[in-house]
Scaffold this active site. Structure first.
Site, mmCIF file in Angstrom:
data_model
loop_
_atom_site.group_PDB
_atom_site.id
_atom_site.type_symbol
_atom_site.label_atom_id
_atom_site.label_comp_id
_atom_site.label_asym_id
_atom_site.label_seq_id
_atom_site.Cartn_x
_atom_site.Cartn_y
_atom_site.Cartn_z
ATOM 1 N N THR A 34 0.876 -1.174 0.000
ATOM 2 C CA THR A 34 0.000 0.000 0.000
ATOM 3 C C THR A 34 0.911 1.222 0.000
ATOM 4 O O THR A 34 1.687 1.415 0.932
ATOM 5 C CB THR A 34 -0.894 -0.002 1.249
ATOM 6 O OG1 THR A 34 -1.618 -1.239 1.291
ATOM 7 C CG2 THR A 34 -1.872 1.147 1.219
ATOM 8 N N LYS A 147 4.241 -8.908 3.969
ATOM 9 C CA LYS A 147 2.871 -8.370 3.882
ATOM 10 C C LYS A 147 2.069 -9.289 2.969
ATOM 11 O O LYS A 147 1.746 -8.946 1.829
ATOM 12 C CB LYS A 147 2.939 -6.931 3.332
ATOM 13 C CG LYS A 147 1.768 -6.047 3.760
ATOM 14 C CD LYS A 147 2.064 -4.593 3.422
ATOM 15 C CE LYS A 147 0.856 -3.722 3.576
ATOM 16 N NZ LYS A 147 0.513 -3.419 4.967
ATOM 17 N N GLU A 180 2.338 -4.993 17.298
ATOM 18 C CA GLU A 180 2.104 -3.955 16.284
ATOM 19 C C GLU A 180 0.679 -3.457 16.402
ATOM 20 O O GLU A 180 -0.075 -3.911 17.272
ATOM 21 C CB GLU A 180 2.336 -4.538 14.885
ATOM 22 C CG GLU A 180 1.385 -5.705 14.567
ATOM 23 C CD GLU A 180 1.673 -6.409 13.246
ATOM 24 O OE1 GLU A 180 2.616 -6.025 12.545
ATOM 25 O OE2 GLU A 180 0.914 -7.342 12.921
#
Lengths: 284, 284
Positions: A34, A147, A180
Protein backbone atom coordinates in the site's frame (compact mmCIF):
# COMPACT_ATOMS: atom_id res chain seq x y z
CA UNK A 1 -14.28 4.59 1.70
CA UNK A 2 -15.57 3.21 -1.57
CA UNK A 3 -15.51 -0.46 -2.44
CA UNK A 4 -14.29 0.46 -5.89
CA UNK A 5 -10.84 1.56 -6.85
CA UNK A 6 -10.61 4.64 -9.09
CA UNK A 7 -8.71 2.60 -11.65
CA UNK A 8 -7.41 -0.96 -11.81
CA UNK A 9 -5.00 -2.89 -13.98
CA UNK A 10 -4.86 -6.69 -13.83
CA UNK A 11 -1.75 -7.97 -15.58
CA UNK A 12 -1.53 -4.60 -17.29
CA UNK A 13 -5.04 -4.68 -18.68
CA UNK A 14 -7.81 -2.26 -17.67
CA UNK A 15 -10.15 -4.78 -16.13
CA UNK A 16 -11.40 -5.39 -12.63
CA UNK A 17 -11.76 -9.11 -13.03
CA UNK A 18 -9.77 -11.78 -11.23
CA UNK A 19 -10.61 -15.41 -12.05
CA UNK A 20 -12.15 -17.45 -9.25
CA UNK A 21 -9.28 -19.96 -9.46
CA UNK A 22 -6.64 -17.36 -8.69
CA UNK A 23 -4.70 -18.58 -5.68
CA UNK A 24 -4.88 -15.11 -4.17
CA UNK A 25 -8.59 -15.72 -3.72
CA UNK A 26 -8.45 -19.47 -3.05
CA UNK A 27 -5.80 -19.33 -0.32
CA UNK A 28 -4.63 -15.73 0.21
CA UNK A 29 -1.55 -16.93 -1.65
CA UNK A 30 0.22 -13.67 -2.41
CA UNK A 31 1.55 -10.37 -1.11
CA UNK A 32 0.60 -6.70 -1.32
CA UNK A 33 1.89 -3.17 -0.87
CA UNK A 34 0.00 0.00 0.00
CA UNK A 35 1.85 3.03 -1.32
CA UNK A 36 1.32 6.76 -0.80
CA UNK A 37 1.23 8.75 -4.03
CA UNK A 38 2.09 12.43 -3.69
CA UNK A 39 2.85 14.89 -6.48
CA UNK A 40 2.30 12.05 -8.93
CA UNK A 41 5.08 9.97 -7.37
CA UNK A 42 4.83 6.84 -5.23
CA UNK A 43 6.67 7.46 -1.98
CA UNK A 44 9.35 5.00 -0.82
CA UNK A 45 9.01 3.07 -4.09
CA UNK A 46 12.35 1.31 -3.75
CA UNK A 47 11.59 0.10 -0.25
CA UNK A 48 8.12 -1.09 -1.23
CA UNK A 49 9.59 -3.01 -4.16
CA UNK A 50 12.23 -4.56 -1.93
CA UNK A 51 9.63 -5.81 0.58
CA UNK A 52 7.38 -7.07 -2.22
CA UNK A 53 10.26 -9.09 -3.66
CA UNK A 54 11.17 -10.42 -0.22
CA UNK A 55 7.57 -11.55 0.21
CA UNK A 56 7.53 -13.25 -3.19
CA UNK A 57 10.82 -14.94 -2.41
CA UNK A 58 9.63 -16.19 0.98
CA UNK A 59 6.45 -17.63 -0.55
CA UNK A 60 8.28 -19.11 -3.53
CA UNK A 61 6.45 -16.84 -6.00
CA UNK A 62 8.37 -15.69 -9.07
CA UNK A 63 9.99 -12.27 -8.58
CA UNK A 64 7.77 -9.40 -9.64
CA UNK A 65 8.79 -7.43 -12.73
CA UNK A 66 9.43 -3.99 -11.26
CA UNK A 67 9.50 -2.31 -14.66
CA UNK A 68 6.04 -3.64 -15.43
CA UNK A 69 4.77 -2.44 -12.06
CA UNK A 70 6.31 0.94 -12.71
CA UNK A 71 4.60 1.12 -16.12
CA UNK A 72 1.30 0.16 -14.50
CA UNK A 73 1.61 2.91 -11.90
CA UNK A 74 2.63 5.46 -14.54
CA UNK A 75 -0.35 4.48 -16.63
CA UNK A 76 -2.78 4.81 -13.69
CA UNK A 77 -1.47 8.16 -12.46
CA UNK A 78 -1.13 9.76 -15.88
CA UNK A 79 -4.50 11.50 -15.81
CA UNK A 80 -4.97 12.17 -12.11
CA UNK A 81 -4.62 15.59 -10.55
CA UNK A 82 -0.91 15.67 -9.72
CA UNK A 83 -1.33 17.82 -6.64
CA UNK A 84 -3.88 15.46 -5.05
CA UNK A 85 -2.64 12.59 -2.95
CA UNK A 86 -3.70 9.05 -3.83
CA UNK A 87 -3.02 5.50 -2.71
CA UNK A 88 -1.59 2.82 -4.98
CA UNK A 89 -2.25 -0.76 -3.92
CA UNK A 90 -0.22 -3.51 -5.56
CA UNK A 91 -1.20 -7.16 -5.17
CA UNK A 92 0.91 -10.01 -6.50
CA UNK A 93 -0.65 -13.47 -6.26
CA UNK A 94 0.82 -16.82 -7.19
CA UNK A 95 -1.62 -16.75 -10.10
CA UNK A 96 -4.26 -19.17 -11.34
CA UNK A 97 -3.90 -22.58 -9.77
CA UNK A 98 -5.54 -25.91 -9.35
CA UNK A 99 -7.77 -26.76 -6.41
CA UNK A 100 -5.07 -28.26 -4.20
CA UNK A 101 -2.66 -26.43 -1.91
CA UNK A 102 0.42 -27.52 -3.80
CA UNK A 103 1.90 -24.55 -5.68
CA UNK A 104 2.43 -25.10 -9.38
CA UNK A 105 6.03 -24.10 -10.01
CA UNK A 106 5.05 -23.03 -13.53
CA UNK A 107 2.31 -20.70 -12.26
CA UNK A 108 2.37 -17.21 -13.72
CA UNK A 109 1.79 -14.63 -10.98
CA UNK A 110 -1.16 -12.26 -11.20
CA UNK A 111 -0.30 -8.55 -10.97
CA UNK A 112 -3.02 -6.21 -9.73
CA UNK A 113 -2.41 -2.47 -9.46
CA UNK A 114 -5.18 -0.27 -8.06
CA UNK A 115 -5.45 3.49 -7.71
CA UNK A 116 -7.47 4.67 -4.71
CA UNK A 117 -8.44 8.11 -3.40
CA UNK A 118 -6.52 9.34 -0.39
CA UNK A 119 -8.37 8.24 2.77
CA UNK A 120 -9.63 10.66 5.40
CA UNK A 121 -6.84 10.29 7.94
CA UNK A 122 -6.10 12.62 10.84
CA UNK A 123 -2.88 14.60 10.56
CA UNK A 124 -0.19 13.33 12.84
CA UNK A 125 0.19 16.53 14.85
CA UNK A 126 -2.60 16.04 17.38
CA UNK A 127 -1.95 12.41 18.18
CA UNK A 128 -4.50 9.61 18.13
CA UNK A 129 -6.38 7.39 20.53
CA UNK A 130 -5.74 3.64 20.47
CA UNK A 131 -7.15 0.52 22.10
CA UNK A 132 -5.61 -2.79 23.07
CA UNK A 133 -7.28 -5.57 21.08
CA UNK A 134 -8.16 -8.89 22.65
CA UNK A 135 -7.19 -10.92 19.55
CA UNK A 136 -3.68 -12.32 19.83
CA UNK A 137 -1.48 -12.88 16.81
CA UNK A 138 -0.40 -16.45 16.11
CA UNK A 139 3.26 -17.28 15.57
CA UNK A 140 4.60 -18.30 12.22
CA UNK A 141 8.24 -17.43 11.56
CA UNK A 142 7.93 -18.46 7.90
CA UNK A 143 5.31 -15.80 7.27
CA UNK A 144 6.39 -13.18 9.82
CA UNK A 145 7.49 -9.79 8.52
CA UNK A 146 6.09 -10.06 5.00
CA UNK A 147 2.87 -8.37 3.88
CA UNK A 148 1.00 -11.45 2.69
CA UNK A 149 -2.69 -11.75 1.85
CA UNK A 150 -3.68 -13.83 4.91
CA UNK A 151 -5.09 -10.95 6.91
CA UNK A 152 -8.00 -12.44 8.85
CA UNK A 153 -6.27 -11.68 12.14
CA UNK A 154 -6.20 -7.99 11.23
CA UNK A 155 -9.81 -8.10 10.01
CA UNK A 156 -10.98 -9.72 13.26
CA UNK A 157 -8.94 -7.32 15.40
CA UNK A 158 -10.27 -4.30 13.50
CA UNK A 159 -13.82 -5.57 14.16
CA UNK A 160 -13.29 -5.21 17.89
CA UNK A 161 -14.05 -1.50 18.11
CA UNK A 162 -16.57 0.77 16.49
CA UNK A 163 -15.71 4.17 17.99
CA UNK A 164 -14.49 6.34 15.09
CA UNK A 165 -12.35 8.38 17.50
CA UNK A 166 -10.17 5.34 18.13
CA UNK A 167 -7.75 5.23 15.23
CA UNK A 168 -5.74 2.10 15.90
CA UNK A 169 -5.84 -1.17 17.83
CA UNK A 170 -2.66 -2.66 19.28
CA UNK A 171 -2.04 -6.39 19.12
CA UNK A 172 -0.36 -8.81 21.48
CA UNK A 173 0.87 -12.19 20.29
CA UNK A 174 0.04 -15.58 21.76
CA UNK A 175 2.98 -15.22 24.16
CA UNK A 176 1.66 -11.91 25.49
CA UNK A 177 4.22 -9.69 23.79
CA UNK A 178 3.07 -6.50 22.14
CA UNK A 179 3.73 -6.69 18.39
CA UNK A 180 2.10 -3.96 16.28
CA UNK A 181 -1.10 -2.16 15.37
CA UNK A 182 -3.73 -3.63 13.04
CA UNK A 183 -2.37 -1.46 10.19
CA UNK A 184 0.80 0.02 11.65
CA UNK A 185 4.02 -0.66 13.49
CA UNK A 186 4.57 0.43 17.06
CA UNK A 187 7.40 2.25 18.78
CA UNK A 188 7.86 2.89 22.50
CA UNK A 189 10.11 5.50 24.10
CA UNK A 190 11.75 4.91 27.48
CA UNK A 191 13.91 7.74 28.86
CA UNK A 192 14.70 8.90 25.35
CA UNK A 193 15.53 5.41 24.05
CA UNK A 194 13.54 3.93 21.17
CA UNK A 195 12.16 0.38 21.31
CA UNK A 196 10.14 -1.48 18.70
CA UNK A 197 8.89 -5.09 18.89
CA UNK A 198 10.80 -7.93 17.32
CA UNK A 199 8.84 -9.27 14.33
CA UNK A 200 10.52 -12.61 13.78
CA UNK A 201 7.49 -14.69 14.85
CA UNK A 202 4.59 -12.52 13.67
CA UNK A 203 3.75 -9.03 12.45
CA UNK A 204 4.46 -7.02 9.31
CA UNK A 205 7.81 -5.25 8.96
CA UNK A 206 6.66 -1.86 7.74
CA UNK A 207 8.49 0.45 5.37
CA UNK A 208 8.23 3.43 7.72
CA UNK A 209 9.32 1.27 10.67
CA UNK A 210 12.56 0.64 8.79
CA UNK A 211 12.97 4.31 7.97
CA UNK A 212 12.33 5.33 11.58
CA UNK A 213 14.97 2.85 12.75
CA UNK A 214 17.40 4.22 10.17
CA UNK A 215 16.74 7.89 10.93
CA UNK A 216 16.85 7.32 14.71
CA UNK A 217 20.23 5.64 14.47
CA UNK A 218 21.53 8.48 12.30
CA UNK A 219 20.43 10.88 15.07
CA UNK A 220 22.40 8.92 17.62
CA UNK A 221 19.32 7.64 19.45
CA UNK A 222 19.58 4.33 21.27
CA UNK A 223 17.40 1.92 19.31
CA UNK A 224 16.47 -1.63 20.19
CA UNK A 225 14.38 -4.25 18.42
CA UNK A 226 13.31 -6.82 20.99
CA UNK A 227 10.42 -8.58 22.71
CA UNK A 228 8.24 -6.05 24.50
CA UNK A 229 5.88 -7.08 27.31
CA UNK A 230 2.34 -5.84 27.69
CA UNK A 231 3.36 -4.19 30.98
CA UNK A 232 5.99 -2.07 29.19
CA UNK A 233 3.25 -0.65 27.00
CA UNK A 234 1.84 1.12 30.05
CA UNK A 235 5.27 2.16 31.37
CA UNK A 236 6.46 3.90 28.19
CA UNK A 237 7.06 7.66 28.22
CA UNK A 238 5.88 8.00 24.62
CA UNK A 239 4.15 5.72 22.13
CA UNK A 240 3.75 6.11 18.41
CA UNK A 241 2.52 4.09 15.45
CA UNK A 242 3.60 4.45 11.84
CA UNK A 243 2.85 3.28 8.33
CA UNK A 244 3.28 4.40 4.73
CA UNK A 245 0.10 6.46 4.62
CA UNK A 246 -0.02 8.01 8.09
CA UNK A 247 3.70 8.57 8.57
CA UNK A 248 3.98 8.80 12.36
CA UNK A 249 0.99 9.15 14.67
CA UNK A 250 1.73 9.89 18.32
CA UNK A 251 -0.52 7.71 20.50
CA UNK A 252 -1.98 10.01 23.15
CA UNK A 253 -4.15 7.39 24.80
CA UNK A 254 -4.34 3.62 24.99
CA UNK A 255 -7.72 2.87 26.50
CA UNK A 256 -7.59 4.74 29.82
CA UNK A 257 -3.82 5.24 29.79
CA UNK A 258 -2.51 8.63 28.61
CA UNK A 259 0.76 9.58 26.95
CA UNK A 260 2.24 12.96 26.05
CA UNK A 261 3.25 13.86 22.51
CA UNK A 262 6.85 13.71 23.61
CA UNK A 263 10.07 15.11 22.12
CA UNK A 264 11.36 11.86 20.62
CA UNK A 265 8.13 11.28 18.69
CA UNK A 266 7.77 14.85 17.45
CA UNK A 267 11.45 14.96 16.53
CA UNK A 268 11.14 11.81 14.44
CA UNK A 269 7.97 13.17 12.83
CA UNK A 270 9.77 16.22 11.53
CA UNK A 271 12.76 14.18 10.33
CA UNK A 272 10.41 11.82 8.48
CA UNK A 273 8.77 14.69 6.58
CA UNK A 274 12.14 15.58 5.08
CA UNK A 275 13.28 12.03 4.53
CA UNK A 276 13.71 11.34 0.84
CA UNK A 277 13.77 7.71 0.02
CA UNK A 278 12.86 7.91 -3.64
CA UNK A 279 16.42 7.64 -4.76
CA UNK A 280 16.06 4.33 -6.57
CA UNK A 281 13.83 2.95 -9.28
CA UNK A 282 11.24 5.69 -9.67
CA UNK A 283 11.39 7.97 -12.68
CA UNK A 284 8.58 10.39 -13.32
CA UNK B 1 -5.16 -30.69 -12.21
CA UNK B 2 -6.43 -27.88 -14.34
CA UNK B 3 -6.37 -24.27 -13.22
CA UNK B 4 -9.88 -23.85 -14.60
CA UNK B 5 -13.06 -25.12 -13.06
CA UNK B 6 -15.43 -26.98 -15.40
CA UNK B 7 -18.15 -24.48 -14.57
CA UNK B 8 -18.42 -21.51 -12.23
CA UNK B 9 -21.19 -19.36 -10.84
CA UNK B 10 -20.43 -16.09 -9.07
CA UNK B 11 -23.50 -14.84 -7.22
CA UNK B 12 -25.56 -17.14 -9.40
CA UNK B 13 -24.23 -15.80 -12.69
CA UNK B 14 -22.17 -17.82 -15.15
CA UNK B 15 -18.99 -15.77 -14.96
CA UNK B 16 -15.52 -16.45 -13.72
CA UNK B 17 -14.83 -12.92 -12.61
CA UNK B 18 -14.30 -11.68 -9.07
CA UNK B 19 -13.63 -7.96 -8.60
CA UNK B 20 -10.17 -7.04 -7.32
CA UNK B 21 -11.72 -5.29 -4.30
CA UNK B 22 -13.42 -8.43 -3.06
CA UNK B 23 -12.25 -9.00 0.49
CA UNK B 24 -11.75 -12.67 -0.27
CA UNK B 25 -8.85 -11.60 -2.47
CA UNK B 26 -7.71 -8.58 -0.43
CA UNK B 27 -7.50 -10.38 2.93
CA UNK B 28 -8.60 -14.01 2.54
CA UNK B 29 -11.75 -12.77 4.27
CA UNK B 30 -14.11 -15.70 3.77
CA UNK B 31 -14.69 -19.43 4.06
CA UNK B 32 -14.95 -22.40 1.72
CA UNK B 33 -16.14 -25.97 1.42
CA UNK B 34 -14.90 -28.77 -0.82
CA UNK B 35 -17.68 -31.27 -1.45
CA UNK B 36 -17.69 -34.68 -3.13
CA UNK B 37 -20.37 -35.06 -5.78
CA UNK B 38 -21.42 -38.63 -6.52
CA UNK B 39 -24.44 -39.80 -8.52
CA UNK B 40 -25.32 -36.15 -9.05
CA UNK B 41 -25.57 -35.50 -5.32
CA UNK B 42 -23.22 -33.58 -3.03
CA UNK B 43 -22.19 -35.86 -0.19
CA UNK B 44 -22.65 -34.71 3.43
CA UNK B 45 -24.42 -31.54 2.22
CA UNK B 46 -26.03 -30.80 5.57
CA UNK B 47 -22.73 -31.04 7.43
CA UNK B 48 -20.93 -28.89 4.87
CA UNK B 49 -23.63 -26.24 5.15
CA UNK B 50 -23.45 -26.34 8.95
CA UNK B 51 -19.68 -25.78 8.93
CA UNK B 52 -19.98 -23.03 6.31
CA UNK B 53 -22.52 -21.20 8.48
CA UNK B 54 -20.36 -21.66 11.56
CA UNK B 55 -17.45 -20.14 9.67
CA UNK B 56 -19.55 -17.18 8.50
CA UNK B 57 -20.82 -16.66 12.03
CA UNK B 58 -17.33 -16.75 13.53
CA UNK B 59 -16.07 -14.20 10.98
CA UNK B 60 -19.15 -11.99 11.31
CA UNK B 61 -20.17 -12.60 7.69
CA UNK B 62 -23.91 -12.71 6.93
CA UNK B 63 -25.28 -16.27 6.94
CA UNK B 64 -25.18 -17.93 3.52
CA UNK B 65 -28.48 -18.58 1.76
CA UNK B 66 -28.50 -22.38 1.58
CA UNK B 67 -31.35 -22.45 -0.92
CA UNK B 68 -29.37 -20.26 -3.30
CA UNK B 69 -26.32 -22.48 -2.89
CA UNK B 70 -28.47 -25.52 -3.55
CA UNK B 71 -29.86 -23.91 -6.69
CA UNK B 72 -26.32 -23.08 -7.83
CA UNK B 73 -25.18 -26.66 -7.34
CA UNK B 74 -28.27 -28.03 -9.11
CA UNK B 75 -27.64 -25.69 -12.00
CA UNK B 76 -23.96 -26.72 -12.29
CA UNK B 77 -24.58 -30.47 -12.10
CA UNK B 78 -27.62 -30.51 -14.39
CA UNK B 79 -25.70 -31.43 -17.52
CA UNK B 80 -22.84 -33.47 -16.13
CA UNK B 81 -22.61 -37.23 -16.45
CA UNK B 82 -24.46 -38.38 -13.34
CA UNK B 83 -22.39 -41.51 -12.86
CA UNK B 84 -19.08 -39.58 -12.86
CA UNK B 85 -17.80 -38.16 -9.60
CA UNK B 86 -17.04 -34.44 -9.37
CA UNK B 87 -15.96 -31.91 -6.79
CA UNK B 88 -18.02 -28.86 -5.86
CA UNK B 89 -16.12 -26.01 -4.26
CA UNK B 90 -18.11 -23.29 -2.52
CA UNK B 91 -16.45 -20.01 -1.49
CA UNK B 92 -18.26 -17.35 0.54
CA UNK B 93 -16.37 -14.08 0.98
CA UNK B 94 -17.36 -11.00 2.95
CA UNK B 95 -17.88 -9.37 -0.44
CA UNK B 96 -16.56 -6.19 -2.01
CA UNK B 97 -14.97 -3.90 0.53
CA UNK B 98 -12.92 -0.79 0.95
CA UNK B 99 -9.15 -0.84 1.27
CA UNK B 100 -9.04 -0.97 5.08
CA UNK B 101 -9.31 -4.03 7.32
CA UNK B 102 -12.51 -2.88 9.00
CA UNK B 103 -15.45 -5.01 7.81
CA UNK B 104 -18.37 -3.07 6.41
CA UNK B 105 -21.39 -4.40 8.26
CA UNK B 106 -23.52 -3.68 5.18
CA UNK B 107 -21.24 -5.74 2.89
CA UNK B 108 -23.03 -8.22 0.68
CA UNK B 109 -21.16 -11.55 0.66
CA UNK B 110 -19.86 -12.99 -2.60
CA UNK B 111 -20.99 -16.54 -3.40
CA UNK B 112 -18.76 -18.59 -5.70
CA UNK B 113 -19.70 -22.14 -6.67
CA UNK B 114 -17.28 -24.12 -8.85
CA UNK B 115 -17.62 -27.54 -10.43
CA UNK B 116 -14.33 -29.45 -10.75
CA UNK B 117 -13.42 -32.85 -12.18
CA UNK B 118 -12.72 -35.58 -9.67
CA UNK B 119 -9.01 -35.56 -8.86
CA UNK B 120 -6.74 -38.54 -9.35
CA UNK B 121 -6.64 -39.86 -5.80
CA UNK B 122 -5.48 -43.28 -4.67
CA UNK B 123 -8.20 -45.53 -3.30
CA UNK B 124 -8.07 -45.90 0.45
CA UNK B 125 -7.49 -49.65 0.47
CA UNK B 126 -3.73 -49.74 -0.01
CA UNK B 127 -2.87 -46.99 2.44
CA UNK B 128 -0.65 -43.99 1.74
CA UNK B 129 2.77 -42.65 2.60
CA UNK B 130 3.03 -39.42 4.61
CA UNK B 131 5.76 -37.09 5.78
CA UNK B 132 6.10 -34.87 8.83
CA UNK B 133 6.30 -31.23 7.70
CA UNK B 134 8.68 -28.77 9.31
CA UNK B 135 6.19 -25.87 9.18
CA UNK B 136 4.38 -25.45 12.48
CA UNK B 137 0.83 -24.12 12.66
CA UNK B 138 0.32 -20.87 14.56
CA UNK B 139 -2.32 -20.65 17.28
CA UNK B 140 -5.45 -18.61 16.85
CA UNK B 141 -8.49 -19.81 18.79
CA UNK B 142 -10.75 -17.30 17.00
CA UNK B 143 -9.99 -18.88 13.63
CA UNK B 144 -9.37 -22.48 14.70
CA UNK B 145 -11.71 -25.15 13.37
CA UNK B 146 -13.28 -23.16 10.54
CA UNK B 147 -12.32 -23.55 6.90
CA UNK B 148 -11.35 -19.96 6.17
CA UNK B 149 -9.46 -18.62 3.18
CA UNK B 150 -6.18 -17.86 5.00
CA UNK B 151 -4.36 -20.97 3.85
CA UNK B 152 -0.75 -19.88 3.41
CA UNK B 153 0.35 -22.28 6.14
CA UNK B 154 -1.08 -25.18 4.14
CA UNK B 155 0.43 -23.86 0.92
CA UNK B 156 3.86 -23.54 2.52
CA UNK B 157 3.62 -26.97 4.15
CA UNK B 158 2.52 -28.57 0.87
CA UNK B 159 5.58 -27.01 -0.80
CA UNK B 160 7.89 -29.01 1.45
CA UNK B 161 7.79 -32.24 -0.54
CA UNK B 162 7.83 -33.08 -4.20
CA UNK B 163 7.68 -36.87 -4.19
CA UNK B 164 4.36 -37.83 -5.80
CA UNK B 165 4.30 -41.07 -3.80
CA UNK B 166 3.91 -39.07 -0.59
CA UNK B 167 0.24 -38.23 -0.36
CA UNK B 168 0.01 -36.14 2.77
CA UNK B 169 2.12 -34.04 5.13
CA UNK B 170 1.38 -33.96 8.85
CA UNK B 171 1.61 -30.73 10.78
CA UNK B 172 2.69 -29.90 14.31
CA UNK B 173 1.68 -26.65 15.97
CA UNK B 174 3.96 -24.09 17.60
CA UNK B 175 3.69 -26.00 20.89
CA UNK B 176 4.89 -29.22 19.26
CA UNK B 177 1.53 -31.01 19.26
CA UNK B 178 0.45 -32.91 16.18
CA UNK B 179 -2.68 -31.29 14.71
CA UNK B 180 -3.68 -32.51 11.23
CA UNK B 181 -2.58 -33.09 7.66
CA UNK B 182 -2.26 -30.29 5.11
CA UNK B 183 -5.65 -31.27 3.62
CA UNK B 184 -6.96 -33.83 6.09
CA UNK B 185 -7.61 -34.64 9.72
CA UNK B 186 -5.59 -37.20 11.60
CA UNK B 187 -6.57 -40.12 13.83
CA UNK B 188 -4.28 -42.33 15.90
CA UNK B 189 -5.13 -45.74 17.32
CA UNK B 190 -3.63 -46.98 20.60
CA UNK B 191 -4.60 -50.47 21.74
CA UNK B 192 -7.93 -50.20 19.93
CA UNK B 193 -8.72 -46.72 21.28
CA UNK B 194 -9.20 -43.81 18.89
CA UNK B 195 -7.49 -40.45 19.46
CA UNK B 196 -7.69 -37.30 17.34
CA UNK B 197 -6.01 -33.95 18.05
CA UNK B 198 -7.86 -31.15 19.79
CA UNK B 199 -8.47 -28.31 17.29
CA UNK B 200 -9.32 -25.45 19.63
CA UNK B 201 -6.13 -23.47 18.86
CA UNK B 202 -5.52 -24.33 15.20
CA UNK B 203 -6.55 -26.74 12.48
CA UNK B 204 -9.69 -27.34 10.43
CA UNK B 205 -12.49 -29.42 11.94
CA UNK B 206 -13.30 -31.69 9.00
CA UNK B 207 -16.69 -33.08 8.08
CA UNK B 208 -15.38 -36.66 7.92
CA UNK B 209 -13.54 -36.20 11.23
CA UNK B 210 -16.92 -35.50 12.84
CA UNK B 211 -18.50 -38.49 11.14
CA UNK B 212 -15.66 -40.80 12.20
CA UNK B 213 -16.04 -39.61 15.80
CA UNK B 214 -19.79 -40.21 15.58
CA UNK B 215 -19.53 -43.64 13.98
CA UNK B 216 -16.76 -44.75 16.34
CA UNK B 217 -18.82 -43.84 19.39
CA UNK B 218 -21.81 -45.69 17.96
CA UNK B 219 -19.55 -48.74 17.66
CA UNK B 220 -18.60 -48.48 21.30
CA UNK B 221 -14.99 -47.53 20.59
CA UNK B 222 -13.17 -45.42 23.15
CA UNK B 223 -12.68 -42.02 21.52
CA UNK B 224 -10.73 -39.05 22.82
CA UNK B 225 -10.13 -35.57 21.43
CA UNK B 226 -7.04 -34.17 23.13
CA UNK B 227 -3.57 -32.74 22.72
CA UNK B 228 -1.32 -35.31 21.04
CA UNK B 229 2.45 -35.11 21.28
CA UNK B 230 4.84 -35.66 18.39
CA UNK B 231 6.22 -38.70 20.23
CA UNK B 232 2.79 -40.36 20.27
CA UNK B 233 2.72 -40.17 16.50
CA UNK B 234 5.51 -42.73 16.40
CA UNK B 235 4.01 -44.89 19.15
CA UNK B 236 0.57 -45.30 17.56
CA UNK B 237 -0.54 -48.79 16.44
CA UNK B 238 -2.45 -47.35 13.48
CA UNK B 239 -2.67 -43.93 11.83
CA UNK B 240 -5.19 -42.65 9.34
CA UNK B 241 -6.14 -39.36 7.70
CA UNK B 242 -9.55 -38.37 6.38
CA UNK B 243 -11.38 -35.72 4.42
CA UNK B 244 -14.50 -35.30 2.30
CA UNK B 245 -12.88 -36.44 -0.93
CA UNK B 246 -10.59 -39.23 0.22
CA UNK B 247 -12.79 -40.65 2.95
CA UNK B 248 -10.28 -42.53 5.11
CA UNK B 249 -6.70 -43.22 4.03
CA UNK B 250 -4.67 -45.55 6.25
CA UNK B 251 -1.19 -44.08 6.70
CA UNK B 252 1.23 -46.93 6.12
CA UNK B 253 4.39 -44.88 6.53
CA UNK B 254 5.39 -41.60 8.10
CA UNK B 255 8.87 -40.89 6.77
CA UNK B 256 10.84 -43.98 7.88
CA UNK B 257 8.23 -45.15 10.41
CA UNK B 258 5.84 -47.90 9.28
CA UNK B 259 2.29 -48.70 10.35
CA UNK B 260 0.00 -51.61 9.52
CA UNK B 261 -3.41 -51.13 7.95
CA UNK B 262 -4.97 -52.17 11.24
CA UNK B 263 -8.43 -53.43 12.19
CA UNK B 264 -9.73 -50.18 13.66
CA UNK B 265 -8.90 -48.21 10.52
CA UNK B 266 -10.26 -50.77 8.09
CA UNK B 267 -13.38 -51.23 10.23
CA UNK B 268 -14.07 -47.49 10.17
CA UNK B 269 -13.41 -47.39 6.42
CA UNK B 270 -16.17 -49.91 5.74
CA UNK B 271 -18.58 -48.17 8.12
CA UNK B 272 -17.92 -44.85 6.39
CA UNK B 273 -18.79 -46.26 2.96
CA UNK B 274 -22.27 -47.09 4.22
CA UNK B 275 -22.73 -43.94 6.25
CA UNK B 276 -25.54 -41.86 4.82
CA UNK B 277 -25.48 -38.31 5.96
CA UNK B 278 -27.56 -36.76 3.23
CA UNK B 279 -30.70 -36.74 5.32
CA UNK B 280 -31.10 -32.96 5.44
CA UNK B 281 -31.30 -30.19 2.92
CA UNK B 282 -30.41 -31.93 -0.30
CA UNK B 283 -33.16 -32.71 -2.77
CA UNK B 284 -32.28 -34.00 -6.20
Amino acid sequence: MSSQALKVLVNGRATDCVPGMDRGLLFGDGVFETIALADGKPRYWGRHMARLQTGCHRLGIAQADEQQLLQDVHSLVRDVEQSARHVVKIIITRGPGSRGYRPDTAAKPTRIVQLHPWPGLPAGEEGVRATLCSLRLGHNPLLAGIKHLNRLEQVMARSEWDNADIREGLLLDQAGHIIEGTMSNLFLVFKGDLVTPDLSRCGVAGIVRDIVLHVAEQQGLSVSVRDVSKAELFQADELFVCNSLIGIWPVVSLDSNRYPRGPVTTGLQSLLVDHDDNSHSWRS
